[in-house]
Design an enzyme around this catalytic site. Structure first.
Site, short mmCIF file in Angstrom:
data_model
loop_
_atom_site.label_atom_id
_atom_site.label_comp_id
_atom_site.label_asym_id
_atom_site.label_seq_id
_atom_site.Cartn_x
_atom_site.Cartn_y
_atom_site.Cartn_z
N ASP A 110 -22.51 27.43 18.09
CA ASP A 110 -23.83 27.65 18.67
C ASP A 110 -24.09 26.67 19.82
OD1 ASP A 110 -26.46 28.89 18.47
OD2 ASP A 110 -27.11 26.87 17.90
N LYS A 133 -24.58 27.30 23.98
CA LYS A 133 -25.72 26.78 24.76
C LYS A 133 -25.24 25.91 25.92
CE LYS A 133 -28.93 26.84 20.86
NZ LYS A 133 -29.41 26.07 19.69
#
Ligand code: ADP
Ligand code: ASP
Ligand code: MG
Length: 821
Positions: free
Chosen positions: A678, A682
């Site tokens: 994750d 980003k």
């Protein structure tokens, strides 16, 4: 003296016909009144359809006939209370129905429906309704319009014999001013002056009947009573935001009607215009509304455009060939040929080279028009000097109308600019020298969208509509809908923005409604929608072809992310809470951005990093203003920050992971967070926004859980996790002694000597006391931006980096930025 015409819906129900009674009787107290009535709403269509059934030998025509009888009987039973009057009326009406029944039976037996028979059948609608209205009104007297409305045959059509009709109307109503009666006249129907057969003035012709009488008798005013508050800026059945126009000139009304505004039958305006008799359009269902006044000249009116109207079934016939250049008379031949067939041309467009003329005719006239034009130019076609006629149907004509257009520059620019931005191409256009209208032709499938964007841009410029599709109503999507619901009123009143949620989908269903879904009950609506199916949903959304629209993705689905490209290509903006599109391969990310730019729409995904925090937007602003991002250091995982803030002597590592899951900080499978996936996504997004080309594989990883923990099953993972606790505790003690904390940091750093070179990494770092990351609480996020302008003291953005409310608010902010209010 007044002529008042009441349309089909005004005599179609008990409620409306009682309203008619009140309106007319009040008026008749002060002056003589002539009331012209249509057939009961829908009856003309029924009469025609039933005669076709009878002609085809379909005996169900009898049921249709009985239903018509029943509808009229029920109406009489409810509205006529006087017994004697009711019996008389039943006698009259049943006599007409008996005749009609015999005619239908004749048609049924011989399977023949001549034009003469069809005209006779269709006349019964007004003959019946006028009996009812006359009986209902105090002092009402029924007149027979076939005695004074006379037609003649011309090119197979019935046209009004104006002179004869005027004379007969004057004779019939010679003592109207001295009478106390209310004359009730059936609209629409007429009689042939030579054969004395029953004819009519064409569909919608009751308006015309009223205008003819008003003009012949020099009435003070002609009132058209219908089912809307007046002449409106567009057809309210298509444009929900259309509003009533206070005043129109005859010319404007005529143009709007010629181009399809059904509220007045086009020939109606001319006879009263010549006599300078004003027309008022009023609503039988809302008699308090002042309606629209149509007259010769309008004072103090600055609005350049008054209304928009459209004709759905348009065929464009193109007459083309080299011999046309400089040849005088081609146009004369085209128009004479069509006029001889009684075909009306409502649009002409000729290129300056003169070798091609396009003419717009109604679909139903197209076949004959092509045939007669091919005959007319047969010689030229044979020699090859001209081509056979080319006809393109399935088109629509739209006109914007306003007499003040000629004093206002830039109208055409605004018109075509608006269409262009909405991805609508114009096939042909024309503007008359009188400059009271601009008409143009588009593909039929673009009609609704064109009307919407134009109405928005010419009439609602002070009030904007944004149409929203919301995909995924989990924690973020559900919260977003709630936020939109509570803000809708405020935005409408204070910001003049209408947020119209036109689509909602979840894993089970999807629902679309271009008029807007009621957000108080969207769950019930959704459950009645289509079963979920990504391709079907995509196709339906594209097919809706709705202007100013945005697709909002609140899912984490790869399949949904794959729809963005199609949506952007169809001028639908995209707002994504879903990170997949912006972080997957660089080529498709750039293509999405490029498509959005080319199409003049938006692709926004601010919440992909740091939920509601303004991180991506800030990086964009810095870069756009000429700054260069040299370094990004960030804590981008609320879950990991929570874990490393929780860890303590009595809370081992495995327990922190468990708590993160229980308190819903982590993904249901926490390995997605622990593996850094994750955070990598980003970081990739931020790096790309900073102008660097990067893929997920380029990011260096320094994780804190051994790789083999990510293989195997989730149960295995939970079982083995405590094995790491001892090692973590030993390292934690050392860290505590050194007054440091663990932080999982994402970094992008450009090379000092060559800023086009850069490195990206994610790593568990030990951060000393005093570092901005040291004190970061709970699940917060932080981003430190070092740029050419923010070098010595980097820019810092910090706050909640997760949570449904702040994420939904971030998505909402993206939507608002697209609305650009
Ligand atoms: P009536 O039966 O009273 O003659 P019509 O159905 O013929 O009524 O005409 C009224 C209808 O015209 C309205 O209900 C509306 O849908 C349609 N219409 C189309 N364009 C306009 C417009 N510009 N203003 C008002 N109504 C319009
Ligand atoms: N009843 C006729 C029609 O429906 C005429 C009218 O209503 O004006 O066309
Ligand atoms: Mg009408």
């Amino acid at each position: 003296m007044k002529v008042m015409k009441f349309g089909g819906t005004s005599v179609g129900s008990v409620k409306s016909i009682l309203s008619l009674k009140k309106i007319v009787e009040a008026e008749a107290r002060t002056q003589p009144v002539i009331v012209v009535v249509s057939a009961l709403d829908g009856i003309t269509d029924k009469l025609i359809a039933t005669s076709k059934m009878a002609q085809q030998g379909d005996e169900h025509y009898r049921e249709e006939f009985d239903a018509m009888v029943k509808r009229h009987h029920q109406m009489i039973d409810t509205i006529i209370t006087d017994d004697k009057k009711r019996v008389d009326l039943f006698n009259n009406v049943d006599q007409l129905f008996d005749q009609l029944k015999s005619i239908y039976y004749g048609v049924y037996l011989i399977h023949d429906l001549s034009a003469k028979t069809a005209d006779t059948i269709v006349s019964y609608g007004e003959r019946l309704s006028s009996h009812i209205v006359a009986a209902m009104l105090k002092n009402g007297v029924r007149m027979n319009s076939r005695d004074f409305i006379r037609t003649a045959r011309k090119q197979g059509k019935h046209v009004l014999d104006t002179e004869l009709t005027n004379q007969l109307v004057k004779e019939t109503f010679s003592d109207i001013d001295s009478e106390k009666r209310i004359c009730v006249v059936p609209g629409f129907i007429a009689r042939d002056r030579d054969s004395h057969e029953t004819t009519n003035l064409g569909r919608g012709g009751s308006d015309y009947t009223a205008a003819i009488i008003a003009a012949a008798l020099n009435a003070e005013i002609l009132e058209i009573w219908t089912d809307v508050d007046g002449f409106m800026t567009a057809d309210p059945k298509v444009i929900k935001t259309a509003y009533t126009i206070n005043e129109l000139s005859y010319v404007e009304a005529m143009e709007l009607c010629n181009f399809g505004a059904k509220v007045i039958y086009p020939p109606t305006i001319y006879p009263v215009c010549v006599k300078n008799i004003p027309i008022k359009v009023r609503n039988t269902f809302n008699p308090e509304h002042p309606g629209t006044l149509i007259k010769e000249k309008i004072d103090d009116d600055l609005k350049p455009i008054k209304g928009i109207s459209s004709i759905k079934g348009t065929t464009l016939i193109t007459v083309t060939g080299l011999s046309m250049v400089g040849v005088i008379g081609v146009n004369r031949r085209i128009f004479t040929t069509l006029a001889n067939q009684g075909i009306s041309v409502f649009m002409v467009s000729q290129a300056s080279s003169e070798n091609s003329t396009s003419i717009g005719v109604r679909d139903e006239d197209a076949a004959v028009a092509v045939e007669v034009l091919n005959q007319e130019f047969q010689k030229e076609i044979e020699t090859g000097a001209m081509f056979p006629m080319h006809a393109e149907s399935g088109l629509a004509t739209i006109a914007i109308v306003g007499e003040n257009m000629k004093h206002t520059p830039g109208i055409a620019g605004k018109l075509f600019g608006t269409l262009g931005r909405s991805g609508i191409s114009v096939i042909a256009c024309a503007q008359g020298a009188s400059e009271t209208n601009i008409s143009f032709v588009v593909e039929g499938r673009f009609l609704r969208k064109s009307l919407n964007v134009l109405h928005d841009s010419f009439f609602l410029s002070e009030y904007k509509v944004l149409n929203i599709f919301i995909c995924g109503i989990g924690t973020v999507g559900g919260m977003l809908l709630e936020q939109i619901r509570t803000q809708q009123q405020f935005l409408m009143q204070s910001r003049r923005l209408k947020l119209n949620v036109v689509g909602i989908s979840d894993v089970d269903n999807f629902v679309l409604d271009r008029d807007g879904i009621d957000l108080d009950h969207y769950m019930e609506t959704l459950r009645q929608g289509y079963p979920a199916n990504t391709e079907h949903m995509r196709d339906e959304i594209v097919k809706m072809n709705i202007f100013n629209s945005v697709f909002v993705d609140c899912t984490a689905s790869r399949q949904i992310a794959q729809l963005y490209q199609t949506f952007l290509e169809h001028n639908i903006s995209v707002v994504a809470a879903n990170k997949i599109a912006a972080s997957s391969d660089y080529g498709s990310y750039i293509k999405l951005k490029q498509t959005a730019r080319d199409r003049g729409v938006w692709f926004r995904y601010e919440t992909n990093v740091g939920a509601g925090l303004p991180i991506i937007g800030t990086i964009n602003d810095l870069c756009n203003s000429g700054d260069k991002i040299l370094k990004i250091e960030a804590i981008l995982s609320g879950t990991l920050n929570f874990i490393f803030n929780e860890i303590a002597a009595d809370v081992p590592f495995s327990e922190t992971v468990r708590r993160a899951k229980e308190q819903r900080y982590s993904e249901p499978d926490p390995r997605i967070d622990l593996s850094g996936t994750d955070v990598i996504r980003k970081l990739v997004i931020l790096t790309r926004e900073a102008g660097y080309k990067v893929e997920q594989e380029d990011v260096e990883k320094h994780l804190f859980v051994p790789d083999d923990y990510f293989e195997g099953s989730i149960d295995d993972f939970w079982r083995r996790l405590p094995e790491l606790d001892a090692d973590f505790e030993a390292r934690r003690k050392v860290l505590e002694a050194e007054n440091k904390r663990w932080r999982f940091v994402a970094t992008m750093e450009a090379d000092d000597s060559d800023p086009s070179q850069f490195k990206t990494s994610v790593a568990l770092k030990e951060v000393p006391y005093g570092h901005p990351f040291y004190g970061l609480e709970g699940s917060n996020n932080i981003v430190l931006l070092t740029t050419e302008r923010y070098k010595e003291y980097p820019m810092l953005i910090q706050g909640y980096g997760a949570g449904a409310a702040v994420t939904a608010a971030g998505v909402f902010a993206n939507i608002m930025s697209i609305a650009n209010i």
